[in-house]
Design a protein around this motif. Structure first.
Motif, short mmCIF file in Angstrom:
data_model
loop_
_atom_site.label_atom_id
_atom_site.label_comp_id
_atom_site.label_asym_id
_atom_site.label_seq_id
_atom_site.Cartn_x
_atom_site.Cartn_y
_atom_site.Cartn_z
N LYS A 1 -0.12 -12.72 8.44
CA LYS A 1 0.98 -11.77 8.27
C LYS A 1 2.13 -12.11 9.20
O LYS A 1 3.30 -12.04 8.81
CB LYS A 1 0.48 -10.34 8.53
N ASN A 2 1.83 -12.49 10.43
CA ASN A 2 2.88 -12.87 11.36
C ASN A 2 3.62 -14.10 10.89
O ASN A 2 4.86 -14.16 10.94
CB ASN A 2 2.29 -13.12 12.75
N LEU A 3 2.89 -15.09 10.40
CA LEU A 3 3.51 -16.34 9.96
C LEU A 3 4.40 -16.13 8.75
O LEU A 3 5.47 -16.74 8.64
CB LEU A 3 2.42 -17.36 9.64
N LEU A 4 4.00 -15.25 7.84
CA LEU A 4 4.74 -15.05 6.59
C LEU A 4 5.64 -13.80 6.63
O LEU A 4 6.18 -13.41 5.61
CB LEU A 4 3.77 -14.94 5.41
N SER A 5 5.77 -13.19 7.81
CA SER A 5 6.63 -12.01 7.99
C SER A 5 6.26 -10.89 7.02
O SER A 5 7.13 -10.23 6.44
CB SER A 5 8.11 -12.40 7.81
N ILE A 6 4.99 -10.67 6.83
CA ILE A 6 4.51 -9.62 5.93
C ILE A 6 4.52 -8.29 6.68
O ILE A 6 3.95 -8.18 7.77
CB ILE A 6 3.08 -9.94 5.44
N PRO A 7 5.15 -7.24 6.12
CA PRO A 7 5.24 -5.94 6.82
C PRO A 7 3.86 -5.34 7.08
O PRO A 7 2.88 -5.68 6.41
CB PRO A 7 6.05 -5.08 5.84
N ARG B 1 0.80 -1.21 0.00
CA ARG B 1 0.00 0.00 0.00
C ARG B 1 0.84 1.28 0.00
O ARG B 1 0.31 2.38 -0.06
CB ARG B 1 -0.97 -0.01 1.17
N GLU B 2 2.18 1.12 0.02
CA GLU B 2 3.05 2.29 -0.07
C GLU B 2 3.79 2.37 -1.40
O GLU B 2 4.57 3.28 -1.63
CB GLU B 2 4.06 2.27 1.09
N ARG B 3 3.52 1.39 -2.28
CA ARG B 3 4.29 1.35 -3.53
C ARG B 3 4.06 2.60 -4.38
O ARG B 3 4.97 3.08 -5.05
CB ARG B 3 3.94 0.10 -4.34
N SER B 4 2.83 3.12 -4.38
CA SER B 4 2.54 4.31 -5.19
C SER B 4 2.43 5.55 -4.31
O SER B 4 1.75 6.51 -4.66
CB SER B 4 1.25 4.10 -5.98
N LYS B 5 3.09 5.51 -3.18
CA LYS B 5 3.05 6.64 -2.25
C LYS B 5 3.55 7.90 -2.96
O LYS B 5 4.58 7.89 -3.64
CB LYS B 5 3.94 6.34 -1.04
N GLY B 6 2.82 8.99 -2.83
CA GLY B 6 3.21 10.24 -3.49
C GLY B 6 2.66 10.36 -4.89
O GLY B 6 2.88 11.38 -5.55
N THR C 1 -0.74 -5.68 2.63
CA THR C 1 -1.98 -6.39 2.92
C THR C 1 -2.05 -7.70 2.14
O THR C 1 -1.93 -7.68 0.91
CB THR C 1 -3.20 -5.54 2.54
N PRO C 2 -2.22 -8.84 2.82
CA PRO C 2 -2.44 -10.09 2.07
C PRO C 2 -3.83 -10.06 1.42
O PRO C 2 -4.82 -9.82 2.09
CB PRO C 2 -2.34 -11.17 3.15
N ILE C 3 -3.87 -10.29 0.12
CA ILE C 3 -5.13 -10.24 -0.62
C ILE C 3 -5.69 -11.63 -0.87
O ILE C 3 -6.87 -11.88 -0.65
CB ILE C 3 -4.93 -9.51 -1.97
N ALA C 4 -4.85 -12.55 -1.32
CA ALA C 4 -5.33 -13.89 -1.66
C ALA C 4 -4.30 -14.93 -1.27
O ALA C 4 -3.12 -14.77 -1.56
CB ALA C 4 -5.62 -13.99 -3.16
#
Length: 297
Positions: free
Chosen positions: A173-179, A122-127, A183-186
């Motif tokens: 997210k905790n299990l897969l170390s997702i920042p 969700r920060e990839r297109s920040k700005g 956001t996990p989508i699928a």
């Protein structure tokens, strides 16, 4: 396809190609119970990821990442998350349907060749607010388009996909170390299958049915009446197109294609494609990960 569905001019596909597109759409299934132990070739997986990577994205933000999960122990942990989430969900199901709910096969996390978790950064297109200023969730919707591209390409390759939605996001997210900002989508179960069912499993088991398209078409405003000719055409085409697609599918043997090794001139060779840098990088890395993915209904 009936004449009404052909492109009268321009660069539309030839009839066989159009038929193939509709066949992929109408015979796509959310697979849970027909996975084979056959490994999935990296060449095929890379092609599916390339299809996902070429999905439309608002503002060309391309917010997706693909976590490939192969490790059996990690997948068993994901399955434990599913089992816990299913028990939490059960009380929300009306009492007369709880017995059926318990019988439904809703995941193939450990049975499939591998899992893939498709995420949205969700920060990839920040700005860069293009397309997101008034609708900030468009990055999430764009990532869903990538999921659909992946799913349809998989169906064309004879690869089954199951989307597991019964998982608590924070635990995953905790299990897969997702920042935090991702956001996990699928969470997808992916692999070769013994068959593609003629109908969705939930329809076969009486959980639900496909709603009639004419009932969902409105005119000018929400709930607006009208469009009778369009509704009539949609109703007529539904029976023709779906039956034709499914009939064609039944004439094809279970898909575990024997692929010739790609050569420099092959259309399947990555070296022969004019990929952009991002696609070429993705192709070179596809299949090398060590993480699994999710399943859905």
């Amino acid at each position: 396809m009936p004449e009404a569905m052909t492109a009268p001019m321009g660069d539309g596909f030839e009839q066989a190609a159009r038929d193939a597109v509709y066949r992929a759409m109408f015979t796509r299934r959310d697979v849970r119970s027909h996975f084979l132990p056959t490994p999935l070739e990296d060449e095929v997986l890379a092609q599916l990821l390339l299809a996902a990577h070429h999905a439309p994205s608002v503002g060309f933000m391309q917010p997706w990442n693909f976590i490939v999960i192969r490790d059996a122990a990690r997948r068993a942990e994901v399955r434990d998350l599913f089992l816990a989430a299913r028990e939490q969900e059960l009380p929300a199901v009306v009492e007369e349907r709880q017995a059926l709910y318990r019988k439904l096969k809703l995941e193939g996390i450990c049975e499939s060749a591998l899992n893939i978790c498709i995420t949205c950064d969700r920060e990839r297109s920040k700005g860069s607010p293009l397309g997101r200023w008034h609708n900030p969730e468009m990055d999430l919707y764009s990532t869903v388009c990538a999921v659909q591209n992946f799913w349809l390409a998989a169906r064309a390759e004879g690869v089954g996909v199951g989307w597991v939605s019964i998982i608590e996001p924070k635990a995953l997210k905790n299990l897969l170390s997702i920042p935090e900002h991702v956001t996990p989508i699928a969470y997808l179960c992916v692999g070769r299958v013994s068959e593609f069912a003629p109908k969705p499993d939930l329809e076969t088991h009486g959980w639900g049915r496909r709603l009639p398209l004419p009932d969902l078409i409105m005119s000018e405003t929400f709930g607006g009446q009208g469009e009778a000719p369009l509704k009539s055409t949609a109703s007529r085409l539904n029976g023709f197109v779906v039956e034709r697609a499914c009939a064609a599918d039944q004439r094809v043997a279970p898909a575990v294609p024997q692929r010739e090794p790609p050569n420099e001139a092959s259309a399947l060779s990555f070296n022969s494609r004019n990929f952009d840098d991002a696609s070429a990088s993705l192709a070179s890395q596809a299949g090398s990960g060590t993480w699994p993915a999710m399943v859905l209904k």
